[in-house]
Design a protein around this motif. Structure first.
Motif, mmCIF file in Angstrom:
data_model
loop_
_atom_site.group_PDB
_atom_site.id
_atom_site.type_symbol
_atom_site.label_atom_id
_atom_site.label_comp_id
_atom_site.label_asym_id
_atom_site.label_seq_id
_atom_site.Cartn_x
_atom_site.Cartn_y
_atom_site.Cartn_z
ATOM 1 N N ALA A 239 0.838 -1.191 0.000
ATOM 2 C CA ALA A 239 0.000 0.000 0.000
ATOM 3 C C ALA A 239 0.877 1.246 0.000
ATOM 4 O O ALA A 239 2.042 1.206 0.399
ATOM 5 C CB ALA A 239 -0.931 0.016 1.219
ATOM 6 N N ALA A 241 1.144 4.839 1.740
ATOM 7 C CA ALA A 241 0.631 5.456 2.962
ATOM 8 C C ALA A 241 0.811 6.969 2.935
ATOM 9 O O ALA A 241 1.848 7.477 2.496
ATOM 10 C CB ALA A 241 1.331 4.877 4.180
ATOM 11 N N SER A 266 -4.265 2.272 -0.893
ATOM 12 C CA SER A 266 -3.746 3.468 -0.237
ATOM 13 C C SER A 266 -4.240 3.503 1.202
ATOM 14 O O SER A 266 -5.395 3.164 1.483
ATOM 15 C CB SER A 266 -4.183 4.740 -0.985
ATOM 16 N N LEU A 267 -3.359 3.906 2.097
ATOM 17 C CA LEU A 267 -3.657 3.978 3.517
ATOM 18 C C LEU A 267 -3.502 5.424 3.963
ATOM 19 O O LEU A 267 -2.434 6.017 3.788
ATOM 20 C CB LEU A 267 -2.699 3.079 4.311
#
Length: 279
Positions: A239, A241, A266-267
């Motif tokens: 991911a 971030a 995506s975080l």
């Protein structure tokens, strides 16, 4: 040694307060006597619970919580903030060896520069944003959604509708900027004001904007408190971030778009006006 740290809040409403609190705790843990003066009443971060830290609230109100006309006036110059800060400094049992300002736009106002200039101790200001030189504080064109390239307070800057709120807000911030610089040049004409830049990029942009002023420039990283655990494996990540406030000028939307195009998750850690758009 006695260090006085000034900021708007005693809780981390944003990065500036977080750094002020972390630096207060770090100095106290190293035996420095610290007084943290914050403008707005409210709960205090647990990190400030240390025998070496004295906390003083000025009992002011966040300008964003006042009626628009009142907030505009007090945001430009708050006589009450200056009076209360002057009294708080005079009441300290020990004279400060250094005064360090982290943020002033939400409650303290530029009026505090006149108070700080009268103190005998050296004064430092950490520039967490661009408010010392740029009216909207982020050197970003919200009207064109791109970084700004205008010289602050130039004719082009005065005419630009770049504020995230409105032209009226831009007008108020322009007045505040002129008043702020006048207070600094008048108060620190005979001794320099130490400016602390938190990144090379910020210093490269701000130093030319402030050329000719009574400033010393320094480059110091922000303190970051982390837990020591097993090393991460970036190559094994799945991911992208983003940590911070979810706004366009910080690129939160660009991170989301880039991750989506790359087929990655995506975080997002934080909060901000783009939260719903990101979801």
């Amino acid at each position: 040694m006695h260090a006085v740290i000034l900021t708007n809040f005693a809780t981390p409403k944003g990065g500036a307060e977080k750094v002020a609190i972390e630096s207060a705790r770090g100095l106290a843990e190293r035996g420095v006597a610290v007084t943290l003066i914050h403008g707005v009443d409210g709960p205090a971060d647990p990190l400030l619970d240390h025998s070496g830290i004295r906390r003083v609230s000025l009992g002011l109100t966040d300008v964003w919580e006042r009626p628009a006309w009142r907030g505009a006036i007090e945001g430009i110059w708050s006589r009450e903030a200056a009076r209360r800060l002057d009294a708080a400094l005079a009441a300290l049992p020990d004279r400060p060896d250094v005064l360090h300002l982290h943020q002033w736009t939400r409650s303290l106002s530029p009026a505090v520069f006149s108070v700080l200039a009268r103190q005998r101790a050296p004064v430092a200001v950490t520039l967490h944003d661009y408010f010392l030189a740029c009216p909207n504080g982020v050197y970003y064109r919200f009207d064109t959604a791109e970084p700004c390239s205008l010289r602050p307070f130039s004719p082009g800057c005065l005419a630009a509708s770049c504020d995230p709120q409105s032209r009226a807000h831009k007008a108020v911030r322009l007045v505040r900027g002129f008043v702020q610089l006048a207070a600094i040049f008048r108060g620190f004409g005979r001794r320099p004001l130490a400016l602390v830049h938190v990144s090379d990029g910020s210093r490269a942009r701000l130093e030319p904007m402030l050329a000719g002023g009574p400033f010393f420039h320094h480059r110091i990283d922000n303190p970051v408190r982390v837990e020591r655990t097993a090393p991460a494996d970036p190559a094994g990540g799945d991911a992208v971030a983003f940590v911070g406030r979810f706004t366009r000028e910080k690129g939160a939307d660009l991170v989301a778009q880039a991750a989506h195009r790359a087929g990655l998750a995506s975080l997002f850690v934080g909060d901000g006006p783009l939260a719903e758009d990101l979801r």
